[in-house]
Scaffold this motif. Structure first.
Motif, PDB file in Angstrom:
ATOM      1  N   LEU A 153     -98.113 -14.821 -87.496  1.00  0.00           N
ATOM      2  CA  LEU A 153     -96.759 -14.672 -88.020  1.00  0.00           C
ATOM      3  C   LEU A 153     -96.336 -13.209 -87.975  1.00  0.00           C
ATOM      4  N   GLY A 154     -95.070 -12.974 -87.717  1.00  0.00           N
ATOM      5  CA  GLY A 154     -94.557 -11.608 -87.699  1.00  0.00           C
ATOM      6  C   GLY A 154     -94.263 -11.076 -89.093  1.00  0.00           C
ATOM      7  N   TYR A 155     -93.953 -11.966 -90.013  1.00  0.00           N
ATOM      8  CA  TYR A 155     -93.561 -11.548 -91.359  1.00  0.00           C
ATOM      9  C   TYR A 155     -93.993 -12.624 -92.355  1.00  0.00           C
ATOM     10  N   VAL A 156     -94.622 -12.174 -93.436  1.00  0.00           N
ATOM     11  CA  VAL A 156     -95.021 -13.063 -94.520  1.00  0.00           C
ATOM     12  C   VAL A 156     -94.654 -12.375 -95.830  1.00  0.00           C
ATOM     13  N   ALA A 157     -94.032 -13.116 -96.715  1.00  0.00           N
ATOM     14  CA  ALA A 157     -93.639 -12.546 -97.996  1.00  0.00           C
ATOM     15  C   ALA A 157     -93.884 -13.542 -99.111  1.00  0.00           C
ATOM     16  N   PRO A 181     -81.681 -13.966 -91.312  1.00  0.00           N
ATOM     17  CA  PRO A 181     -82.308 -14.701 -92.408  1.00  0.00           C
ATOM     18  C   PRO A 181     -82.560 -16.179 -92.095  1.00  0.00           C
ATOM     19  N   THR A 182     -81.880 -16.726 -91.094  1.00  0.00           N
ATOM     20  CA  THR A 182     -82.119 -18.123 -90.738  1.00  0.00           C
ATOM     21  C   THR A 182     -83.438 -18.294 -89.987  1.00  0.00           C
ATOM     22  N   ALA A 183     -84.040 -17.171 -89.549  1.00  0.00           N
ATOM     23  CA  ALA A 183     -85.326 -17.240 -88.851  1.00  0.00           C
ATOM     24  C   ALA A 183     -86.485 -17.396 -89.814  1.00  0.00           C
TER      25      ALA A 183
END
Length: 190
Positions: A153-157, A181-183
């Motif tokens: 994953l490119g981004y995890v929060a 943000p829809t991604a």
């Protein structure tokens, strides 16, 4: 991994189109119509080896080629495509059917083994992750980093909803947040 699979499939094709004719050439020197059961078992064994190495499509091709070679070189009248006796026709049909069925079983088994290996790797990650969460002082960050690495994953929060305003607040994050943000995909955790 894909390169290795392509190499194995290529080896299966080589065994099908070079190995089976060579095997036939070797058997013609000693086999006759009395050894037909042995010849058919050798062809079946070769087809199964090709299935293990090359997968389903080369194995089905090998089964068909084995049946044709057995018919032409070993079933009377030899060196014709005619089969004079019904039992020999049944033997060829059974060779083809058993070889294809066995190739299918081998192919499915190989795929299941790959799936099990992938699932085992994911379970190992989750086990490591659980240990780091229970024992580490930066457990949330470790969790996010592991999730990012394990699932590419490119981004995890990790976000929490604020009680008063109802807005979302990012507690910890790893990677660059996408501009769109829809991604994002939200996975609720109770």
């Amino acid at each position: 991994m894909a390169g290795a699979a392509a190499g194995r499939r290529g080896a299966g094709w080589v065994l099908t189109f070079a190995g089976l004719p060579l095997l036939t050439w070797a058997m013609v020197s000693w086999a006759d119509t009395d050894t037909l059961p042995v010849v058919l078992m050798i062809y079946l064994s070769a087809t199964l080896a090709i299935a293990l190495l090359g997968g389903m499509v080369p194995a089905v091709t090998a089964a068909a080629l084995s049946a044709a070679l057995a018919n032409y070189f070993f079933i009377p009248p030899v060196h014709t495509w005619h089969i004079a006796a019904v039992p020999n026709l049944i033997a060829i049909a059974l060779l083809l059917a058993v070889a294809v069925a066995a190739a299918r079983v081998v192919d499915v088994s190989a795929r299941r083994m790959q799936e099990a290996s992938r699932a085992r790797a994911e379970a190992d990650v989750l086990t490591t992750l659980t240990g780091s969460i229970l024992h580490g002082e930066h457990a949330i960050m470790a969790l996010l980093v592991r999730l990012q690495e394990s699932f590419s994953l490119g981004y995890v929060a990790l976000r929490e909803r604020q009680a008063r305003s109802g807005r979302w607040r990012t507690v910890e994050s790893v990677g660059a947040a996408p501009h769109d943000p829809t991604a994002l995909t939200a996975v609720p955790i109770s």
